[in-house]
Design an enzyme around this catalytic site. Structure first.
Site, PDB file in Angstrom:
ATOM      1  N   ASN A 115       0.600   8.656  14.663  1.00 13.21           N
ATOM      2  CA  ASN A 115      -0.256   8.147  14.173  1.00 13.21           C
ATOM      3  C   ASN A 115      -0.958   7.836  15.399  1.00 13.21           C
ATOM      4  O   ASN A 115      -2.121   7.949  15.934  1.00 13.21           O
ATOM      5  CB  ASN A 115       0.017   7.113  13.687  1.00 13.21           C
ATOM      6  N   GLY A 132     -15.083   3.391  15.215  1.00 11.98           N
ATOM      7  CA  GLY A 132     -13.659   2.880  15.978  1.00 11.98           C
ATOM      8  C   GLY A 132     -12.930   3.081  14.764  1.00 11.98           C
ATOM      9  O   GLY A 132     -13.038   2.681  13.940  1.00 11.98           O
ATOM     10  N   ALA A 166     -16.887  10.624  15.341  1.00  8.15           N
ATOM     11  CA  ALA A 166     -17.458   9.634  16.256  1.00  8.15           C
ATOM     12  C   ALA A 166     -17.717   8.378  15.243  1.00  8.15           C
ATOM     13  O   ALA A 166     -18.561   8.386  14.340  1.00  8.15           O
ATOM     14  CB  ALA A 166     -18.710   9.724  17.199  1.00  8.15           C
ATOM     15  N   GLY A 221      -9.154   1.738  12.605  1.00  9.48           N
ATOM     16  CA  GLY A 221      -8.756   0.062  11.615  1.00  9.48           C
ATOM     17  C   GLY A 221      -7.849   1.012  11.108  1.00  9.48           C
ATOM     18  O   GLY A 221      -7.086   1.904  10.911  1.00  9.48           O
ATOM     19  N   VAL A 270       8.680  -2.281   3.514  1.00  9.90           N
ATOM     20  CA  VAL A 270       8.298  -3.455   3.654  1.00  9.90           C
ATOM     21  C   VAL A 270       7.142  -3.158   5.323  1.00  9.90           C
ATOM     22  O   VAL A 270       7.157  -2.429   6.160  1.00  9.90           O
ATOM     23  CB  VAL A 270       8.985  -4.728   4.115  1.00  9.90           C
ATOM     24  N   TYR A 304       0.907  -1.093   0.187  1.00 12.65           N
ATOM     25  CA  TYR A 304       0.330   0.237  -0.023  1.00 12.65           C
ATOM     26  C   TYR A 304       0.590   1.149  -0.166  1.00 12.65           C
ATOM     27  O   TYR A 304      -0.107   1.936  -0.078  1.00 12.65           O
ATOM     28  CB  TYR A 304      -1.259   0.086   0.906  1.00 12.65           C
ATOM     29  N   CYS A 310      -1.941   0.328  10.499  1.00 14.71           N
ATOM     30  CA  CYS A 310      -0.954   1.380  11.011  1.00 14.71           C
ATOM     31  C   CYS A 310      -1.776   1.734  12.472  1.00 14.71           C
ATOM     32  O   CYS A 310      -0.996   1.882  13.624  1.00 14.71           O
ATOM     33  CB  CYS A 310      -1.103   2.427  10.541  1.00 14.71           C
ATOM     34  N   ARG A 350      -7.539  -4.451   6.825  1.00 17.49           N
ATOM     35  CA  ARG A 350      -6.913  -5.357   7.994  1.00 17.49           C
ATOM     36  C   ARG A 350      -7.463  -4.631   9.172  1.00 17.49           C
ATOM     37  O   ARG A 350      -7.761  -2.773   9.693  1.00 17.49           O
ATOM     38  CB  ARG A 350      -5.475  -4.562   7.828  1.00 17.49           C
ATOM     39  N   PRO A 370       4.419  -5.458  10.987  1.00 20.11           N
ATOM     40  CA  PRO A 370       3.248  -5.866  11.481  1.00 20.11           C
ATOM     41  C   PRO A 370       3.539  -6.075  13.313  1.00 20.11           C
ATOM     42  O   PRO A 370       5.052  -6.183  13.808  1.00 20.11           O
ATOM     43  CB  PRO A 370       3.326  -7.446  11.119  1.00 20.11           C
TER      44      PRO A 370
HETATM   45  P1  NAI Z   1       2.059  -4.326   2.585  1.00 16.61           P
HETATM   46  O1  NAI Z   1       2.532  -5.407   3.431  1.00 16.61           O
HETATM   47  O2  NAI Z   1       0.600  -3.412   1.717  1.00 16.61           O
HETATM   48  O3  NAI Z   1       2.773  -4.071   2.159  1.00 16.61           O
HETATM   49  C1  NAI Z   1       4.966  -4.394   2.026  1.00 16.61           C
HETATM   50  C2  NAI Z   1       5.327  -5.393   1.084  1.00 16.61           C
HETATM   51  O4  NAI Z   1       6.097  -6.320   1.389  1.00 16.61           O
HETATM   52  C3  NAI Z   1       4.860  -6.751   0.766  1.00 16.61           C
HETATM   53  O5  NAI Z   1       3.971  -6.831  -0.330  1.00 16.61           O
HETATM   54  C4  NAI Z   1       5.623  -8.003   1.143  1.00 16.61           C
HETATM   55  O6  NAI Z   1       5.728  -8.980   0.804  1.00 16.61           O
HETATM   56  C5  NAI Z   1       7.042  -7.174   1.206  1.00 16.61           C
HETATM   57  N1  NAI Z   1       7.903  -7.915   1.757  1.00 16.61           N
HETATM   58  C6  NAI Z   1       8.355  -7.919   3.404  1.00 16.61           C
HETATM   59  N2  NAI Z   1       9.521  -8.161   2.733  1.00 16.61           N
HETATM   60  C7  NAI Z   1      10.130  -8.404   1.733  1.00 16.61           C
HETATM   61  C8  NAI Z   1      11.731  -8.491   1.081  1.00 16.61           C
HETATM   62  N3  NAI Z   1      12.232  -8.996   2.363  1.00 16.61           N
HETATM   63  N4  NAI Z   1      11.692  -8.272  -0.113  1.00 16.61           N
HETATM   64  C9  NAI Z   1      10.669  -7.771  -0.666  1.00 16.61           C
HETATM   65  N5  NAI Z   1       9.642  -7.462  -0.220  1.00 16.61           N
HETATM   66  C10 NAI Z   1       9.135  -8.272   0.888  1.00 16.61           C
HETATM   67  O7  NAI Z   1       2.419  -2.992   3.766  1.00 16.61           O
HETATM   68  P2  NAI Z   1       1.917  -1.601   3.263  1.00 16.61           P
HETATM   69  O8  NAI Z   1       0.717  -1.384   4.280  1.00 16.61           O
HETATM   70  O9  NAI Z   1       2.602  -1.194   1.876  1.00 16.61           O
HETATM   71  O10 NAI Z   1       2.599  -0.760   4.631  1.00 16.61           O
HETATM   72  C11 NAI Z   1       4.658  -1.621   4.650  1.00 16.61           C
HETATM   73  C12 NAI Z   1       5.092  -0.593   5.770  1.00 16.61           C
HETATM   74  O11 NAI Z   1       4.877   1.265   5.891  1.00 16.61           O
HETATM   75  C13 NAI Z   1       4.666  -0.321   7.424  1.00 16.61           C
HETATM   76  O12 NAI Z   1       5.551   0.409   8.196  1.00 16.61           O
HETATM   77  C14 NAI Z   1       3.299   0.367   7.685  1.00 16.61           C
HETATM   78  O13 NAI Z   1       3.238   0.525   9.326  1.00 16.61           O
HETATM   79  C15 NAI Z   1       3.871   2.108   6.717  1.00 16.61           C
HETATM   80  N6  NAI Z   1       2.628   2.460   6.684  1.00 16.61           N
HETATM   81  C16 NAI Z   1       1.835   2.097   6.419  1.00 16.61           C
HETATM   82  C17 NAI Z   1       0.601   2.969   5.821  1.00 16.61           C
HETATM   83  C18 NAI Z   1      -1.015   2.555   5.199  1.00 16.61           C
HETATM   84  O14 NAI Z   1      -1.688   3.275   4.912  1.00 16.61           O
HETATM   85  N7  NAI Z   1      -0.423   0.990   5.082  1.00 16.61           N
HETATM   86  C19 NAI Z   1       0.613   4.433   5.993  1.00 16.61           C
HETATM   87  C20 NAI Z   1       2.125   4.727   5.936  1.00 16.61           C
HETATM   88  C21 NAI Z   1       3.391   3.870   6.902  1.00 16.61           C
END
Ligand code: NAI
Length: 499
Positions: free
Chosen positions: A248, A295, A292, A297, A111, A36, A300, A370, A114
């Site tokens: 956050n 909750g 309000a 979700g 990446v 994402y 993050c 999630r 969690p």
């Molecule tokens: P996500 O789970 O959608 O994507 C992470 C991707 O990383 C997965 O596709 C996974 O297969 C891949 N991955 C994991 N280890 C890997 C490796 N060694 N090599 C290649 N690919 C690998 O996670 P998302 O939502 O994109 O979040 C990523 C980070 O950004 C997290 O730390 C999250 O807290 C942060 N974040 C997320 C936001 C959101 O709205 N989803 C907003 C701001 C920050």
């Protein structure tokens, strides 16, 4: 510091930066993690910097195949058009992590991080699981043959950059050096593209050394293609890491704060929407994040608040940890309270009653489920014996069953005895006792509720968990209306026409 350009090693200095500033066509970015954050962020960088080559890599071949197909792996308004325009021009999706790392000048680590579901003591359910970040750092160290700027974009605990640095330093190829920056992402799902195009700020943290400043400048230069300079904030690495967690935590805290007030409103006759409006007009407070609801979700808020709690506990700051823990507790309580509101008003039992659930995503304009509050509400209602008919405009059938399986411990076959997935809101509502709005999708505001009323069991109930419906109009159609933050009118059940 040096970069590999056209096979030649070259010192990275101010000349290099000048070269970049003239849109050096060989500047390459690799982003590890096509989720994402990684996908949309890189799509915007590639579209705003046509001369930078951006390759997004992932261990999931399925995810990469989806990014390269007509059906992107995630829904985000505006994303598909951008990706289709620039894909294979200067935006690439690949599983060839090694090549992308080797060729890159700058590497984003994007990446997943969690919450830990294993370990001992307060680690479980609190501490962030950094194994994917560590794995990415190890991959970089083992693969890179030239100097790199490594940027942690994932949300990480304070001092994670130090760990990345240590892994890179102790595993690096001879002669290779690294600069590690923190550049947390503040986008929100559902508005990721507009957030990325016009961010409130871009935050870059780095070492307070000449090399560190140069690396910061280089990353800032990328954003300066479309973000005004004054919105690019530079700090030391730890401030940057902590700021993301705090941002956050503050957002989640506002939701929990207004949700506590919603309960007071229901008991007193005040309206939480009116209170929120009056309070939010105070310019010191502001009107955002005062809705309000059932909750928060998403991937993050909960995780990052727990991350902060764990940090406080590790620093022996127990009152700080307890303070932030309340934000989570109120969120859990609000979800349960809403489910109880449904059961109590359906004459104390939902057993074998058909309940239509509108919305399964954690918020509108995303298919992400999630930590969605809808999952929790469904779990409580299933535990009370309800039969659920769920409709969400974007969430897939398989995702819904997967989430419910995880929450209830039941198999899909067992769940199917009590859960059906509808193709639209009308189908979900037909013959139901109650309609429950769990996600604030715009289309739920435009439904023909008079028609829906005519197809439902009597008395017909609506529970508005997002405060998006016209309650007076629903009452005039004959519905019994219950919502978060408002005392229900006394004389409901009076105008029920038999079906
Ligand atoms: P996500 O789970 O959608 O994507 C992470 C991707 O990383 C997965 O596709 C996974 O297969 C891949 N991955 C994991 N280890 C890997 C490796 N060694 N090599 C290649 N690919 C690998 O996670 P998302 O939502 O994109 O979040 C990523 C980070 O950004 C997290 O730390 C999250 O807290 C942060 N974040 C997320 C936001 C959101 O709205 N989803 C907003 C701001 C920050």
């Amino acid at each position: 510091m040096s970069t590999e350009r056209n096979g030649k090693q070259k010192n990275l200095d101010d000349d290099d930066l000048d070269e970049c500033q003239h849109d050096n066509p060989t500047f390459r970015i690799c982003c590890i993690g096509a989720g994402y954050v990684g996908g949309p962020t890189c799509a915007i960088i590639a579209s705003k910097c046509p001369h930078i080559q951006v390759t997004v890599v992932d261990v999931s071949a399925e995810r990469i195949a989806a990014w390269n197909s007509d059906h992107l792996p995630l829904f985000e308004p505006g994303l598909e058009g951008i990706v289709k325009k620039i894909r294979n021009r200067n935006l690439f999706f690949s599983t060839d992590t090694k090549t992308a790392i080797r060729e890159a000048d700058l590497i984003f680590i994007s990446v997943n991080t969690p919450t830990k579901s294993y370990g001992f003591g307060n680690i479980i359910g609190r501490a962030p699981d950094l194994r994917y970040v560590e794995e990415a750092a190890r991959q970089i160290a083992h693969t890179a043959t030239s100097n790199k700027i490594v940027v942690e974009k994932s949300t990480v605990p304070v001092k994670a950059a130090e760990s990345i640095k240590t892994i890179l330093k102790t595993n690096k190829q001879p002669g290779v050096s690294y600069q590690v920056l923190s550049n947390p992402e503040f986008l929100a799902e559902g508005s990721a593209i507009s957030d990325l195009l016009a961010p409130d700020r871009v935050l870059i943290g780095g070492d307070e050394t000449i090399e560190g400043s140069l690396a910061i400048k280089k990353l800032a230069w990328i954003y300066e293609h479309w973000v005004p300079k004054e919105k690019i904030l530079t700090t030391n690495t730890w401030s940057s890491e902590l700021s993301k967690l705090v941002a956050n935590a503050f957002l989640a805290q506002r939701i929990s704060s207004i949700n506590t007030i919603s309960a007071v409103c229901e008991a007193t006759g005040a309206s939480v929407s009116e209170v929120a409006k009056a309070v939010g007009l105070d310019s010191r407070i502001g009107n955002k994040f005062l809705n309000a609801s059932i909750g928060f979700g998403g991937s993050c808020f909960q995780k990052d608040v727990y991350n902060l709690i764990y940090l406080a506990e590790s620093l022996k700051l127990e009152p700080v940890a307890q303070y932030w823990l309340q934000v989570i507790k109120i969120n859990d309580w609000q979800r349960e309270r809403f489910a109880q509101m449904i059961v109590q008003n359906l004459f104390g039992s939902v057993s074998s009653k058909k309940i239509a659930i509108l919305g399964f995503a954690f918020k509108k304009d995303t298919a992400d489920t999630r930590e969605s509050s809808s999952i929790y509400v469904c779990r409580y209602l299933l535990a009370e014996g309800a039969s659920l008919h769920i409709y969400d405009p974007k969430v897939s059938v398989s995702r819904i069953f997967l989430d419910l399986s995880e929450q209830t411990g039941k198999t899909e076959d067992e769940l199917r005895e009590h859960v059906q997935i509808a193709n639209d809101a009308y189908e979900a509502a037909k013959d139901s006792h109650a309609l429950v709005v769990c996600t604030e999708w715009d289309e739920f505001k435009q439904l023909d509720y008079q028609l829906i009323y005519s197809t439902m069991k009597k008395p017909s109930f609506i529970f508005d968990g997002r405060l998006i419906l016209d309650h007076d109009q629903l009452l005039s159609f004959g519905f019994n209306v219950f919502c978060i933050g408002k005392k229900p009118p006394n004389n409901q059940y009076m105008n029920q026409s038999p079906r």
